[in-house]
Design an enzyme around this catalytic site. Structure first.
Site, mmCIF file in Angstrom:
data_model
loop_
_atom_site.group_PDB
_atom_site.id
_atom_site.type_symbol
_atom_site.label_atom_id
_atom_site.label_comp_id
_atom_site.label_asym_id
_atom_site.label_seq_id
_atom_site.Cartn_x
_atom_site.Cartn_y
_atom_site.Cartn_z
ATOM 1 N N GLY A 1 -3.267 8.879 10.658
ATOM 2 C CA GLY A 1 -3.769 7.481 10.847
ATOM 3 C C GLY A 1 -4.712 6.965 9.862
ATOM 4 N N ALA A 2 -5.045 7.913 8.918
ATOM 5 C CA ALA A 2 -6.418 7.202 8.021
ATOM 6 C C ALA A 2 -5.535 5.969 7.150
ATOM 7 C CB ALA A 2 -6.608 8.434 6.953
ATOM 8 N N GLY A 3 -4.305 6.203 6.732
ATOM 9 C CA GLY A 3 -3.681 5.246 6.020
ATOM 10 C C GLY A 3 -3.893 3.975 6.804
ATOM 11 N N LYS B 1 0.750 -1.187 -0.032
ATOM 12 C CA LYS B 1 0.090 -0.071 -0.053
ATOM 13 C C LYS B 1 0.949 1.084 -0.027
ATOM 14 C CE LYS B 1 -1.865 3.503 2.789
ATOM 15 N NZ LYS B 1 -0.926 4.376 3.463
#
Ligand code: ATP
Length: 302
Positions: free
Chosen positions: A239-241, A176
């Site tokens: 922190g979204a990823g 990712k």
């Protein structure tokens, strides 16, 4: 149930008590526990999955505090070791008024950088490789997922960063990257498919590019496409990823057939997008990682 073992750093971010200031202007700082691999571990656990963290902390008050945070969040900390000589890593980080993130790391070296091969808790790794560890899902087997989490100030040079990050490519099953990382690694200013495909390797099972509010793109050997995210009121993207990755891994270890089945994969990425989106609605990483009912609520439009 399957097991996710998250390997890497856990540290404390110190974030200004007021927003939109430089590190020098900040009147004070608050402790915000984080580090992408630790965030991922907690994301998995909060969504109801089994997760262990593998990494090293300082044998100091901050290190013990971080290990307790893992345990309190239901993450197995038996893979955590403590370094008697080096401190727990610290990072001072601010989102300036111009939207740029500014980092200052205290890692010279910090405990997380000193984990040796001999200290690796291989029992945890064996657990993932056991039939029980990967949940016996269709097409099962241990998977290696990699997120480069680029922080240029930690590297001697951009060229070195690019070379070292890409050295993992052939070993990983799932990778990712964010849109910014895609541009950096390919030396372009584009996230078009033909650019992303330059990061494709036949050894990969899944390549993902996250696009912030626009959702994500996915590439497998048989199909590729994109999945839109949800509309939320963004407060802080930290922190979204990691929420996205945690959501993805927690699901994929239960049923690896999503790697071959585009419909299943799209459904899974919709869930991962929802988890990423929710994480942007509150300040900090760990406090804003969603539980399963919050994720379901956003997905069902409730
Ligand atoms: P970070 O480094 O900030 O943790 P990242 O750059 O690795 O994150 P992003 O692309 O910012 O990852 O976000 C990951 C996922 O979270 C996106 O693919 C998307 O699904 C979701 N997301 C992030 N920001 C938003 C937003 N403003 N609105 C909706 N969804 C979002």
């Amino acid at each position: 149930a399957g097991l996710v073992v998250s390997f890497g750093e856990m540290l404390i971010d110190f974030v200004p008590t007021v927003s939109g200031v430089s590190l020098a202007e900040a009147p004070g700082f608050l402790k915000a526990p984080g580090g992408a691999p630790a965030n991922v571990a907690i994301a998995v656990a909060r969504l109801g999955g089994r997760c262990a963290f593998l990494g090293k902390l300082g044998d100091d008050e901050f290190g013990r505090m971080l290990a307790a945070i893992l345990r309190d969040n239901g993450v197995d900390d038996s893979g955590v070791t403590f370094d008697a000589g080096a401190r727990t890593a610290l990072a001072f980080v601010t989102l300036r008024a111009d939207g740029e993130r500014e980092f200052m790391f205290y890692r010279n070296p910090s405990a997380d950088m000193l984990l040796t091969e001999a200290e690796l808790n291989l029992d945890l790794v064996r657990k993932i490789c056991s039939p029980e560890g990967h949940g016996g899902g269709e097409g099962g087997g241990a998977l290696l997922s990699y997120d480069p989490n680029l922080r240029l100030p930690l590297w001697p040079s951009a060229a070195e960063a690019r070379e070292q990050i890409l050295s993992i490519w052939d070993a990983a099953d799932i990778i990712k990257v964010s849109d910014v990382e895609l541009e950096f690694l390919t030396g372009t200013d584009s996230v078009e498919d033909e650019v992303a495909m330059r990061l494709w390797r036949p050894s990969l099972k899944l390549l993902l590019v996250t696009l912030g509010e626009k959702g994500c793109k996915y590439y497998t050997k048989d199909f590729h496409g994109s999945v839109e995210s949800f509309t939320v009121k963004q407060v802080d993207t930290t922190g979204a990823g990691d929420a996205f990755v945690g959501a993805l891994l927690g699901k994929i270890i239960e049923d690896q057939s999503a790697l071959q089945d585009e419909k299943k994969l799209r459904e899974l990425l919709r869930f991962a997008n929802a988890c990423g989106a929710i994480t942007t609605t509150k300040k900090g990483a760990i406090p804003s990682l969603p539980n399963i009912s919050e994720a379901m609520q956003l997905m069902e439009g409730a």
